[in-house]
Design a protein around this motif. Structure first.
Motif, PDB file in Angstrom:
ATOM      1  N   ILE A 191      41.783  13.312 -21.435  1.00 23.39           N
ATOM      2  CA  ILE A 191      42.271  12.134 -20.723  1.00 23.39           C
ATOM      3  C   ILE A 191      43.479  12.482 -19.858  1.00 23.39           C
ATOM      4  O   ILE A 191      43.651  11.955 -18.756  1.00 23.39           O
ATOM      5  N   LEU A 192      44.312  13.368 -20.364  1.00 30.64           N
ATOM      6  CA  LEU A 192      45.538  13.742 -19.656  1.00 30.64           C
ATOM      7  C   LEU A 192      45.198  14.760 -18.572  1.00 30.64           C
ATOM      8  O   LEU A 192      44.921  15.920 -18.855  1.00 30.64           O
ATOM      9  N   ARG A 193      45.207  14.298 -17.323  1.00 32.05           N
ATOM     10  CA  ARG A 193      44.887  15.164 -16.191  1.00 32.05           C
ATOM     11  C   ARG A 193      46.138  15.396 -15.347  1.00 32.05           C
ATOM     12  O   ARG A 193      47.147  14.716 -15.499  1.00 32.05           O
ATOM     13  N   ALA A 194      46.028  16.346 -14.443  1.00 33.75           N
ATOM     14  CA  ALA A 194      47.187  16.703 -13.620  1.00 33.75           C
ATOM     15  C   ALA A 194      47.666  15.519 -12.783  1.00 33.75           C
ATOM     16  O   ALA A 194      48.875  15.288 -12.654  1.00 33.75           O
ATOM     17  N   ASP A 195      46.729  14.737 -12.221  1.00 35.98           N
ATOM     18  CA  ASP A 195      47.152  13.640 -11.346  1.00 35.98           C
ATOM     19  C   ASP A 195      47.811  12.508 -12.133  1.00 35.98           C
ATOM     20  O   ASP A 195      48.763  11.881 -11.653  1.00 35.98           O
ATOM     21  N   THR A 196      47.335  12.246 -13.356  1.00 38.07           N
ATOM     22  CA  THR A 196      47.957  11.186 -14.150  1.00 38.07           C
ATOM     23  C   THR A 196      49.336  11.618 -14.646  1.00 38.07           C
ATOM     24  O   THR A 196      50.272  10.815 -14.662  1.00 38.07           O
ATOM     25  N   VAL A 197      49.451  12.883 -15.043  1.00 34.40           N
ATOM     26  CA  VAL A 197      50.764  13.390 -15.466  1.00 34.40           C
ATOM     27  C   VAL A 197      51.744  13.355 -14.300  1.00 34.40           C
ATOM     28  O   VAL A 197      52.905  12.948 -14.451  1.00 34.40           O
ATOM     29  N   LEU A 198      51.274  13.766 -13.124  1.00 30.88           N
ATOM     30  CA  LEU A 198      52.138  13.780 -11.943  1.00 30.88           C
ATOM     31  C   LEU A 198      52.615  12.375 -11.598  1.00 30.88           C
ATOM     32  O   LEU A 198      53.776  12.176 -11.216  1.00 30.88           O
ATOM     33  N   THR A 199      51.731  11.393 -11.745  1.00 30.46           N
ATOM     34  CA  THR A 199      52.132  10.007 -11.491  1.00 30.46           C
ATOM     35  C   THR A 199      53.256   9.595 -12.428  1.00 30.46           C
ATOM     36  O   THR A 199      54.225   8.944 -12.018  1.00 30.46           O
ATOM     37  N   GLY A 200      53.134   9.974 -13.697  1.00 32.61           N
ATOM     38  CA  GLY A 200      54.187   9.659 -14.653  1.00 32.61           C
ATOM     39  C   GLY A 200      55.492  10.353 -14.328  1.00 32.61           C
ATOM     40  O   GLY A 200      56.576   9.757 -14.432  1.00 32.61           O
ATOM     41  N   VAL A 201      55.407  11.610 -13.922  1.00 29.81           N
ATOM     42  CA  VAL A 201      56.616  12.362 -13.573  1.00 29.81           C
ATOM     43  C   VAL A 201      57.285  11.753 -12.341  1.00 29.81           C
ATOM     44  O   VAL A 201      58.511  11.602 -12.288  1.00 29.81           O
ATOM     45  N   ILE A 202      56.472  11.396 -11.341  1.00 29.17           N
ATOM     46  CA  ILE A 202      57.016  10.752 -10.141  1.00 29.17           C
ATOM     47  C   ILE A 202      57.708   9.439 -10.509  1.00 29.17           C
ATOM     48  O   ILE A 202      58.691   9.036  -9.883  1.00 29.17           O
ATOM     49  N   GLY A 203      57.194   8.788 -11.551  1.00 27.18           N
ATOM     50  CA  GLY A 203      57.752   7.500 -11.955  1.00 27.18           C
ATOM     51  C   GLY A 203      59.029   7.579 -12.765  1.00 27.18           C
ATOM     52  O   GLY A 203      59.658   6.546 -13.024  1.00 27.18           O
ATOM     53  N   LEU A 204      59.451   8.781 -13.159  1.00 25.41           N
ATOM     54  CA  LEU A 204      60.653   8.899 -13.993  1.00 25.41           C
ATOM     55  C   LEU A 204      61.905   8.321 -13.326  1.00 25.41           C
ATOM     56  O   LEU A 204      62.679   7.615 -13.986  1.00 25.41           O
TER      57      LEU A 204
END
Length: 252
Positions: A191-204
């Motif tokens: 479930i944890l993909r690069a684009d979803t992780v990146l979205t979370g990181v961008i949201g920090l």
């Protein structure tokens, strides 16, 4: 594939969730996950918020590290909750998304009802200790399958009559532990993909800004005002999730 529009909406939800968390000590998953679920589905929503939730709660745990936790409760609660999170994540990848969304809507409605009814029940220390493991397990299953442990976890700690600093520390440790278990599980299940992780990181930065705004507003505005606004948003979102899941059932 996560679009720019999705990222922008995620930033708004992260900011709103951060404001609520800064104001009340809880609320980031409760605000961000339902809104994102309407756009990208529950599994992707959980993947997006996993890193922000972990880091936001790590910060709050550090901030309130001097507060004493509820005696004899946290260790069994967190251990059983971690096990429940693993099982909940397996449920997440096993059930159809429509069922998960309907379950999330039900949890949100249940949470709103609990907040509105405000029964004022108090858990004595002995009862809190005895119920720590089963309650923690249930909260973990909820967190793993829907990303929202609040209906069980927040209610459990609130019912113990903890002071604000002890409450925030306890809830922060709960979410931090659950997130630490869920993140690798989301990776193992795909479930944890690069684009979803990146979205979370961008949201920090959005989460950090929201936390700062929430802390500032908490000094000027009654938390009850924001509490009511959050309940209204959650009720509206729950209705949307329920409608979407029922429509999927009807279409299927």
């Amino acid at each position: 594939m996560i679009t720019i529009g999705t990222v922008l909406i995620a930033l708004l939800l992260f900011t709103a969730g951060g404001i609520v968390k800064g104001l009340l000590g809880v609320g980031l998953p409760m605000v961000a996950i339902p809104g994102l679920t309407l756009i990208v589905g529950l599994p992707n929503a959980l993947a997006m918020v996993s890193v922000p939730v972990a880091l936001a709660n790590l910060w709050q745990v550090w901030q309130f590290r001097q507060a004493p936790g509820p005696g004899g409760v946290l260790v069994p609660y967190l251990i059983s909750g971690a096990i429940g999170t693993i099982i909940g994540t397996l449920i997440l990848v096993s059930l159809p998304e429509a069922w998960l969304e309907l379950g999330l809507a039900t949890m949100l409605i249940g949470y709103v009802v609990l907040r509105l009814s405000n029964p004022g029940l108090k858990l004595m220390q002995g009862a809190a200790r005895k119920s720590a493991a089963p309650v923690g397990f249930g909260a973990g299953v909820l967190h793993g399958s829907t990303g929202i442990a609040g209906p069980i976890g927040i209610t459990y700690f609130h019912a113990q009559g903890l002071s604000r600093d002890r409450f925030i520390l306890s809830v922060g440790l709960m979410f931090l532990t659950f997130a630490a278990v869920q993140i690798p599980m989301l990776g193992l299940t795909g479930i944890l993909r690069a684009d979803t992780v990146l979205t979370g990181v961008i949201g920090l930065p959005a989460v950090a800004a929201g936390l700062w705004i929430g802390n500032m507003l908490g000094r000027r505005i009654e938390p009850k005002v924001f509490d009511w606004l959050v309940l209204i948003v959650l009720t509206w979102t729950a209705a949307g999730l329920a409608w979407r899941s029922v429509s999927e059932f009807a279409g299927g």
